[in-house]
Design a protein around this motif. Structure first.
Motif, mmCIF file in Angstrom:
data_model
loop_
_atom_site.group_PDB
_atom_site.id
_atom_site.type_symbol
_atom_site.label_atom_id
_atom_site.label_comp_id
_atom_site.label_asym_id
_atom_site.label_seq_id
_atom_site.Cartn_x
_atom_site.Cartn_y
_atom_site.Cartn_z
ATOM 1 N N LEU A 8 0.911 -1.083 -0.088
ATOM 2 C CA LEU A 8 -0.010 -0.121 0.022
ATOM 3 C C LEU A 8 0.944 1.129 -0.109
ATOM 4 N N GLU A 10 1.028 5.296 0.499
ATOM 5 C CA GLU A 10 0.174 6.319 0.960
ATOM 6 C C GLU A 10 1.159 7.504 0.743
ATOM 7 N N VAL A 127 -5.346 5.164 5.530
ATOM 8 C CA VAL A 127 -5.608 5.033 4.058
ATOM 9 C C VAL A 127 -6.893 5.960 3.905
ATOM 10 N N ARG A 206 -6.268 0.947 -2.247
ATOM 11 C CA ARG A 206 -4.900 1.060 -1.276
ATOM 12 C C ARG A 206 -5.070 0.441 -0.160
#
Length: 612
Positions: A8, A10, A127, A206
């Motif tokens: 993921l 960010e 997220v 994500r």
């Protein structure tokens, strides 16, 4: 079910996460009166239809509209359906609570929010997904006054896309929700599609959370406990219902009205039942006692404040020995308390409800299935023991949606207990209403209208002897009260038995009841997997306690009694019941915040008390 690792990315950097399938808690934060109930129900049912075990819990204010409300969906592949303490996926729709909701999330959680709220700036360890709901809903819903309601369906579409919820299941859920409103179904489906399409085109996935098809809900239904109770009471042969509206019990009677109008209209088109809204709770139980004395199966439904008002007549029914069924959908007290929060706070007061020496039978369901079956148990016990029987549900069970197996059609014939007919009286020549003929404390009764001169008797709330004659003789009163106590002791062998889950090796026992059950199941697994602590578990289903409860305490060095009240009310009853030398084995774990009990809180408390 196989899982794979995904990365993921960010704004603040990179976080490694494992793919999480069918194990999450989704919370929608909105405002009361915004129409979000339909949206949340659609979301819950869509996941359920994909075969994933779910539960839905609505945390709503006691005013009509405008205050914050939260709806939490638990989806769990292992079947855990208690409230989860942590929120994994937040849908923030309420400007007043959005920031606080975001700040309460654990690192790595997801926050889906309305674009103008600009929540992304609050933290860098979550997220975030933003959606311009107002822009999306305008072309879908030309009528401005409806947009506030339709807007909620936009987030259903967004969540469906982000979590891989099958849109065919969403459509099916919408058509069920709006089964009698074709235009509304079409409008809401268009809103869901708009949200789904926006997410597909603009939101890069994500987060690690996914819903994937399973087969663990096949054959099951979704129903709230109050509706299940209403069905159970109807199948039990209830013909008289009297009530005064009060949260959270009102929907039980309202649903029963619908069922009775559908299934209890005679061939002549006339109702075979009577449902009466009384002027207050005292009048409601008074009518139940009158109907029960006359031979009807009668009931009322209320909550804690109503129970307080019913105390005087409850004592009358106990002493005169009239069957009655009272549903208490418990909420947080004292006084008005928190009308829309759940509790198990009425146990002790109802066990001894009324002045003087009074002991009442309590039944305690933990599921929608038991709301259905215990409704029938309650009427059977009330007539068998000629006494009020209280069914102790709670707001969490009564008003929230639960998975359930289809209810079994009752096959046993209705039993009216010790009721003497004209033929019986002709054979006997007469009877003594309050005489213990069989040694179980239960006298014989007749019903009004029985065509025999010996059938009549006075139902006295004042002192009386075996023949129901007025008496102030001390020996008559003592004999009568001892008989009533003997009847209560007899009930130990007739009330629903406790459920034991044991490996037979643990020194630690857990006792719980009602909706606490679902947190205990999960907590026991946490204790075993995380701390290697083995426990045995006994779920209470009734008071007076069957003898198995005493045996459970005797077999364990330490017993933790988990309940949702401040004063350890069930523990108090148990301490009065077991041998004095066993009292030191009993320990309390109490929760009073009004939220449904979660497993982690129980686990942490037991580990602390065990000194681990």
């Amino acid at each position: 079910m196989a899982t794979t690792d995904v990365a993921l990315h960010e704004d603040s950097g990179s976080l490694e996460r494992k793919r999480v399938v069918n194990d999450m808690s989704i919370q929608v934060g909105t405002v009361n009166g915004s129409g979000s109930q339909s949206s949340n129900t659609v979301l819950l049912r869509s996941i359920f239809q994909m075969g994933v075990p779910v539960s839905g819990k609505n945390l709503f204010p006691s005013n009509i509209a405008g205050l914050p409300t939260w709806y939490t969906i638990r989806a769990n592949k292992d079947g855990y359906i208690a409230r989860k303490k942590e929120i994994d996926f937040l849908v923030a729709m309420n400007p007043e609570t959005a920031r606080e909701d975001v700040m309460s999330l654990a690192a790595g959680a997801v926050a889906l929010y309305d674009e103008p709220l600009n929540l992304r700036t609050l933290r860098n360890d979550l997220v975030f997904y933003s959606v311009p709901y107002d822009k999306l809903v305008a072309p879908v819903c030309p009528e401005a006054k409806l947009r506030k309601l339709v807007k909620n369906m936009i987030y259903v579409g967004v969540v469906a896309k982000l979590l891989d919820i099958d849109m065919a299941e969403v459509e099916k859920a919408i058509r069920k929700q709006f089964a009698k409103k074709v235009k509304a179904a079409k409008l809401n489906l268009a809103a869901v599609q708009a949200g789904y399409d926006y997410a597909a085109a603009n939101l890069l996935k994500r987060d690690p959370y996914h819903i994937q098809r399973m087969d663990k809900t096949t054959g099951k239904i979704i129903i709230d406990g109050n509706s299940a109770a209403a069905l159970g009471c109807m199948f039990a042969g209830c013909t008289v219902v009297t009530w005064y509206p009060i949260t959270p019990s009102s929907s039980l009677v309202e649903t029963m009205i619908e069922y009775m109008k559908r299934f209890r209209i005679g061939p002549d088109g006339k109702a075979t039942f009577a449902i009466v809204q009384a002027e207050d709770e005292l009048a409601a139980i008074g009518m139940v006692i009158g109907a029960g004395w006359a031979g009807a199966r009668a009931m009322t439904a209320t909550a804690g404040p109503g129970i307080s008002l019913m105390a005087e007549f409850a004592g009358l029914a106990y002493y005169v020995e009239v069957p009655a069924v009272i549903w208490d959908i418990q909420r947080v007290g004292p006084s008005t308390g928190l009308p829309t929060r759940t509790s198990q706070g009425d146990i002790l007061s109802i066990a001894f409800l009324s002045h003087g020496d009074t002991k009442n039978i309590l039944l305690i369901p933990c599921s929608a299935e038991e709301c259905f079956t215990m409704a029938q148990d309650a009427f059977e016990l009330a007539e068998h023991f000629q006494t009020p029987v209280f069914v102790m549900s709670d707001l969490d069970l009564g008003m929230n949606n639960w998975m359930a197996d289809p209810f079994p059609y009752p096959e046993k014939p209705i039993k009216r207990g010790k009721v003497l007919s004209k033929e019986d009286l002709e054979r006997l020549g007469g009877f003594a209403r309050y005489k213990d003929v069989d040694g179980d404390g239960i006298g014989y009764r007749t019903l009004p209208g029985t065509d025999h001169p010996a059938a009549a008797y006075f139902a006295r709330g004042s002192g009386h002897n075996e023949r129901s004659q007025y008496s102030e003789r001390p020996d008559d009163f003592e004999k009568n009260m001892e008989r009533l106590n003997r009847k209560f002791e007899t009930a130990r062998s007739f009330v629903p038995r406790p459920v034991l889950i044991s490996n037979g090796k643990s020194k630690i026992g857990i006792i719980a009841y009602g909706t606490s059950h679902w947190a205990i199941l999960e907590s026991r697994d946490q204790l075993r997997k995380e701390y290697k602590v083995e426990t045995d578990y006994l779920r209470l289903r009734a008071y007076p306690f069957p003898r198995e409860v005493h045996g459970f305490v005797e077999q364990h060095e330490r017993v933790y009694l988990v309940e949702q009240n401040r004063d350890a009310q069930m523990l108090t009853l148990l301490k009065l019941d077991v041998r004095p030398e066993l009292v030191t084995r009993l320990h309390s774990i109490s929760h009073i915040h009004g939220l449904p009990l979660d497993a982690r809180s129980v686990t942490d408390e037991i580990i602390m008390m065990e000194g681990k």
